[in-house]
Design a protein around this motif. Structure first.
Motif, PDB file in Angstrom:
ATOM      1  N   HIS A 136     -11.422  10.692   7.147  1.00  0.00           N
ATOM      2  CA  HIS A 136     -11.554  11.438   5.887  1.00  0.00           C
ATOM      3  C   HIS A 136     -12.604  12.584   6.414  1.00  0.00           C
ATOM      4  O   HIS A 136     -13.547  12.191   6.903  1.00  0.00           O
TER       5      HIS A 136
ATOM      6  N   GLU B 202      -3.948   6.875  -3.540  1.00  0.00           N
ATOM      7  CA  GLU B 202      -3.652   5.846  -2.631  1.00  0.00           C
ATOM      8  C   GLU B 202      -3.633   4.466  -3.382  1.00  0.00           C
ATOM      9  O   GLU B 202      -4.524   4.160  -4.201  1.00  0.00           O
TER      10      GLU B 202
ATOM     11  N   GLU C  84     -11.318  -2.007  -2.455  1.00  0.00           N
ATOM     12  CA  GLU C  84     -11.387  -3.358  -1.774  1.00  0.00           C
ATOM     13  C   GLU C  84     -12.560  -3.517  -1.058  1.00  0.00           C
ATOM     14  O   GLU C  84     -13.069  -4.609  -0.871  1.00  0.00           O
ATOM     15  N   GLY C  85     -13.544  -2.519  -1.159  1.00  0.00           N
ATOM     16  CA  GLY C  85     -14.697  -2.558  -0.396  1.00  0.00           C
ATOM     17  C   GLY C  85     -15.758  -2.989  -1.695  1.00  0.00           C
ATOM     18  O   GLY C  85     -15.351  -3.232  -2.689  1.00  0.00           O
TER      19      GLY C  85
ATOM     20  N   ASP D  16     -13.280   2.988  -2.345  1.00  0.00           N
ATOM     21  CA  ASP D  16     -12.711   2.150  -1.667  1.00  0.00           C
ATOM     22  C   ASP D  16     -12.428   0.627  -2.454  1.00  0.00           C
ATOM     23  O   ASP D  16     -13.479  -0.009  -2.708  1.00  0.00           O
TER      24      ASP D  16
ATOM     25  N   THR E 214       0.846  -1.136  -0.100  1.00  0.00           N
ATOM     26  CA  THR E 214       0.046  -0.103   0.018  1.00  0.00           C
ATOM     27  C   THR E 214       0.904   1.250   0.005  1.00  0.00           C
ATOM     28  O   THR E 214       1.652   1.206   0.945  1.00  0.00           O
TER      29      THR E 214
ATOM     30  N   ALA F  99      -6.915   1.903   5.995  1.00  0.00           N
ATOM     31  CA  ALA F  99      -8.086   2.394   6.033  1.00  0.00           C
ATOM     32  C   ALA F  99      -8.809   2.597   7.277  1.00  0.00           C
ATOM     33  O   ALA F  99      -9.544   3.631   7.603  1.00  0.00           O
TER      34      ALA F  99
END
Lengths: 342, 99
Positions: free
Chosen positions: B84, B43, B94-95, B92, B5, B79
């Protein structure tokens, strides 16, 4: 090793998907709705009528991203993928085993053992949390499933295996009303029905199974197997029989568990569904979104793979099982070990 | 392979003739690999092999006489450790990806 890549779900009617750089860009009426790098994706699932450019389709096929389209009711329509990957020798081995009655029987039996074992485990968990008066019903269903599991070991041909599976499925679905808690008792369930599902719970099950079947098909294609040539399920044009075989052991722990946790926690209510004129029951848009969020979340949950002895996530289980099946077909493993929930 | 990351931040001098082109190309490379969290901040959650590609691509575009580029290597649970506030909530990857 396969990594957990994500699925992009499109639920916007009339969305346009095009390629910019190495990204998928989703727009609706010229408004940009999302932008996702292709390398994060394993599949794109369109649940609404969407429009995809040939450039994007080409990149998806080349990157091994499976694209599938579902109708508005959640019925599977079409799936796009490139030339079958993997090894022609593996596919030939798969076909030979599919034509070999004895070996087909063994794999089909393993698949059903996995299915009933996990269904039984699911009911045992439910029994533990159930109120006192419901325990005997669940107890009885668990006992019956155990009986069918023992009978399976003695099954001598494929017909007997399929027959036992059918009886077990009926016994299993029969106790579904007992799994509903509190407010969720407003849902009714009178056996499994589909095409179209005639009540909300059946609509959720059908939707979940359709998604899971696509993931299983993708996992099988990923290791180079033909998702259409199955063992328990007979070949039929257009049917992804092997994907359905692979899915059997995952129905209860992935889809059924998710459906009941959503309704029992009140995240989905009877009002979240609508009935069509023809009697089919559909999820309303918000409910469908809630289900998808929960489904994706469930794939991230860690789980122990007993056979492989390693920690993995639910999302990777179909891929691991596809790998194990490939090893069985190649003769490197003497029997298919279905995924067993502890 | 364990993913890496990386937070990629850049400053590109846009006053010289070639500046806007460099800025565009650097942004494009980042968009292909990660998620924009602010105008010049991305990111990127990547396989190590993809990180090598992105890094090389960025370094090729950079004019090191006037631009700057910073890579912050982050822990996996970034995360959970991030807050934020305000507009432009980033995607996101990965979400759940539902649009």
């Amino acid at each position: 090793m396969t990594t957990a890549l994500n699925t992009l779900f499109i639920t916007l009617e009339g969305a346009r998907l095009n390629k910019e750089g190495e990204r998928v860009v989703v727009t609706l009426h010229d408004e940009k709705k999302a932008e996702v790098p292709l390398r994060h994706l394993r599949s794109v699932v369109c649940l609404a009528r969407a429009w995809m450019t040939p450039e994007l389709l080409e990149s998806c096929v080349e990157a091994g991203i499976h694209v599938s389209f579902f109708g508005m009711t959640g019925r599977f329509l079409v799936r796009v993928e490139g030339l079958p990957g993997g090894n022609v020798l593996l596919r030939r081995a798969q076909f030979r085993v599919a034509d070999d009655g004895a070996r087909t029987l063994e794999i089909a039996r393993a698949v059903v053992v996995g299915k009933l074992g996990n269904a039984r485990q699911f009911l045992m968990h439910a029994r533990r949390d159930a109120v006192e008066e419901r325990k005997p019903v669940l107890e009885e269903a668990v006992r019956r499933l155990s009986g069918h599991l023992r009978a399976l070991e003695r099954a001598e041909d494929l017909e007997q295996v399929r027959g036992l599976e059918g009886i077990a499925a009926r016994d299993y679905f029969e106790v579904f009303p007992s799994l509903l808690k509190g407010e969720a008792r407003r849902f009714t369930f009178d056996g499994r029905n589909r095409r179209p599902p005639r009540d909300p719970l059946n609509a959720l099950l059908s939707f979940g199974y359709a998604l899971l079947a696509q993931e299983c098909a993708g996992a099988l294609a990923g290791v180079g197997l033909d998702p259409a040539v199955g063992f328990l399920h007979e070949d039929r044009p257009g049917r992804l029989s092997l994907a359905l075989d692979l899915m059997e052991e995952l129905r209860a722990p992935v889809v059924d568990r998710l459906v009941f946790s959503l309704v029992n926690r009140g995240q989905l209510k009877p009002e979240d569904f609508k009935t069509e004129a023809a009697g089919g029951v559909l999820l309303r848009d918000e409910a469908r979104k809630a289900f998808l969020v929960a489904y994706q979340g469930a794939k991230q949950v860690e789980v122990q793979h007993v056979f492989l002895g390693q920690q993995t996530s639910w999302g990777l289980v179909p891929h691991l099982q596809a790998l194990l099946l490939a090893r069985v077909l190649r003769g490197e493993l003497d029997g298919y070990p279905p995924f067993a929930v502890r | 392979m364990k993913k890496v990351t990386v937070l990629v931040c850049y400053d590109v001098q846009v006053t010289d003739a070639d500046g806007p082109r460099r800025l565009r190309r650097i942004a494009r490379a980042c968009k292909d690999h990660g998620v924009r969290v602010q105008y010049s901040v991305f990111e990127c959650v990547l396989e190590p092999k993809d990180w090598v590609v992105l890094r090389a691509r960025l370094l090729t575009e950079l004019d090191d006489s006037c631009d700057s580029l910073r890579f912050y290597f982050l822990s996996e649970d970034v995360a959970k450790k991030t807050e934020h506030h305000g507009a432009r909530v980033p995607l996101d990857v990965e979400g759940p990806l539902i649009v």
